[in-house]
Design an enzyme around this catalytic site. Structure first.
Site, PDB file in Angstrom:
ATOM      1  N   HIS A 187       0.887  -1.379  -0.163  1.00 56.69           N
ATOM      2  CA  HIS A 187      -0.070  -0.130   0.129  1.00 56.69           C
ATOM      3  C   HIS A 187       0.858   1.392  -0.008  1.00 56.69           C
ATOM      4  CE1 HIS A 187      -3.661  -2.063  -0.033  1.00 56.69           C
ATOM      5  NE2 HIS A 187      -4.180  -1.710   1.299  1.00 56.69           N
ATOM      6  N   HIS A 203       3.904  -7.930  -3.125  1.00 48.00           N
ATOM      7  CA  HIS A 203       3.250  -8.754  -4.152  1.00 48.00           C
ATOM      8  C   HIS A 203       3.582  -7.864  -5.597  1.00 48.00           C
ATOM      9  CE1 HIS A 203      -0.829 -10.356  -5.831  1.00 48.00           C
ATOM     10  NE2 HIS A 203       0.125 -10.630  -6.460  1.00 48.00           N
ATOM     11  N   GLU A 242       5.170 -12.195  -2.841  1.00 42.51           N
ATOM     12  CA  GLU A 242       3.926 -12.835  -3.349  1.00 42.51           C
ATOM     13  C   GLU A 242       3.871 -12.619  -5.105  1.00 42.51           C
ATOM     14  OE1 GLU A 242       0.670 -10.966  -1.859  1.00 42.51           O
ATOM     15  OE2 GLU A 242       1.074 -11.150   0.318  1.00 42.51           O
ATOM     16  N   HIS A 260      -4.537 -12.243   5.442  1.00 42.16           N
ATOM     17  CA  HIS A 260      -5.463 -11.601   4.565  1.00 42.16           C
ATOM     18  C   HIS A 260      -6.657 -10.977   5.437  1.00 42.16           C
ATOM     19  CE1 HIS A 260      -7.813  -9.912   1.196  1.00 42.16           C
ATOM     20  NE2 HIS A 260      -6.725 -10.153   0.651  1.00 42.16           N
TER      21      HIS A 260
HETATM   22  N1  PXP Z   1      -1.209 -12.410   2.412  1.00 41.88           N
HETATM   23  C1  PXP Z   1      -1.401 -12.440   1.048  1.00 41.88           C
HETATM   24  C2  PXP Z   1      -1.282 -13.779   0.141  1.00 41.88           C
HETATM   25  C3  PXP Z   1      -2.168 -11.513   0.260  1.00 41.88           C
HETATM   26  O1  PXP Z   1      -2.215 -11.563  -0.958  1.00 41.88           O
HETATM   27  C4  PXP Z   1      -2.225 -10.253   1.052  1.00 41.88           C
HETATM   28  C5  PXP Z   1      -2.577  -9.039   0.391  1.00 41.88           C
HETATM   29  O2  PXP Z   1      -1.904  -8.600  -0.644  1.00 41.88           O
HETATM   30  C6  PXP Z   1      -1.964 -10.211   2.520  1.00 41.88           C
HETATM   31  C7  PXP Z   1      -1.586 -11.318   3.087  1.00 41.88           C
HETATM   32  C8  PXP Z   1      -2.257  -9.097   3.176  1.00 41.88           C
HETATM   33  O3  PXP Z   1      -3.749  -8.780   3.317  1.00 41.88           O
HETATM   34  P1  PXP Z   1      -3.977  -7.417   3.889  1.00 41.88           P
HETATM   35  O4  PXP Z   1      -3.751  -6.274   3.336  1.00 41.88           O
HETATM   36  O5  PXP Z   1      -5.626  -7.493   4.012  1.00 41.88           O
HETATM   37  O6  PXP Z   1      -3.594  -7.354   5.519  1.00 41.88           O
END
Ligand code: PXP
Length: 237
Positions: A10, A43, A70, A191
């Site tokens: 972000h 990612h 990722e 997530h």
């Molecule tokens: N794990 C994976 C595999 C993800 O794709 C994400 C989102 O990019 C996250 C964790 C983190 O999710 P959040 O931003 O909702 O904490």
């Protein structure tokens, strides 16, 4: 004790809103480390909507803790991962139109492509984690392919709106977690985790890495990133 992987995508999202040079996710990684992050997660999406190739290269050279990349299971992404060699690659599903990763990787349906991706990453000496829904078939398939870890998708738990639904999702996660551990895989999760919902997930037996992005970066806007990471670390401990 569970560890914390801080997802800094972000920070790059804000930068890309103006296609400028700030805020720099490389600075974010350093501050997250100062706050106690055990891993930095990015990612690299196929559409490059936030993290750019340059970010990954510089992070590879500067991050002092574990770097977790990722990426999708496409040959082009696996080429990049094998060249950059992060400590861990988490294989995720990717759809261009989605706002964020929706659902886990369907390892069962995409077995051939997953197999190829895992094999290439393993040959390059990279630990592979599969981001999957907490269901037995996906865990079994991840084990069969030779993954080192499974990251259980906590989205349904995070999105539950009643105590009963939240409890049900936590039970599902706990059962899946036991399966992952029994199969000898490292147990990760992530997530939708926030300062309010993280504790029960962190308490799951032998929980490993929790990957958290949105909630930490959102708090960082107000309290600074190192402090936001410190507060999350304190909760999961
Ligand atoms: N794990 C994976 C595999 C993800 O794709 C994400 C989102 O990019 C996250 C964790 C983190 O999710 P959040 O931003 O909702 O904490």
């Amino acid at each position: 004790m569970a560890t914390l992987g801080v997802n800094i995508d972000h920070v790059a999202t804000v930068r890309q809103a103006r296609r400028t040079v700030e805020p720099d996710p490389v600075w974010a990684a350093a501050l997250a480390e100062l706050g106690g992050a055990d891993a930095i997660t990015v990612h690299l999406r196929e559409d490059r909507r936030h993290i750019q190739d340059r970010d990954l290269e510089v992070l590879r050279a500067t991050v002092q803790v574990k770097l977790n990349l990722e990426c999708a299971i496409t040959p082009a992404m696996i080429d990049i991962a094998c060249r950059v060699k992060p400590c861990q690659v988490t294989l995720v599903p990717e759809k261009r139109e989605e706002i964020t990763t929706e659902g886990g990787l369907d390892v069962v349906a995409h077995r051939t492509a997953c197999d190829e991706a895992v094999r290439r990453l393993r040959d390059a000496g990279i630990a592979v984690s599969m981001f999957i829904d907490p269901v037995p078939a996906q865990i079994d398939a991840s084990v069969d392919l030779g993954a080192v870890a499974a990251e259980l998708h906590t989205g349904c738990y995070a999105n539950a709106t009643t105590d009963a639904d939240r409890h049900e999702e936590l039970v599902r996660l706990t059962r899946a977690a036991a399966m992952v551990r029994q199969a000898g895989l490292e147990l990760n999760a992530g997530h939708g985790l926030t300062y309010r919902n993280v504790v029960p997930v962190a308490r799951i037996d032998r929980m490993g890495e929790l990957n958290i992005g949105h909630s930490i970066v959102a708090r960082a806007v107000f309290v600074g990133l190192a402090q936001a990471v410190r507060e999350m670390k304190a909760l999961i401990a």
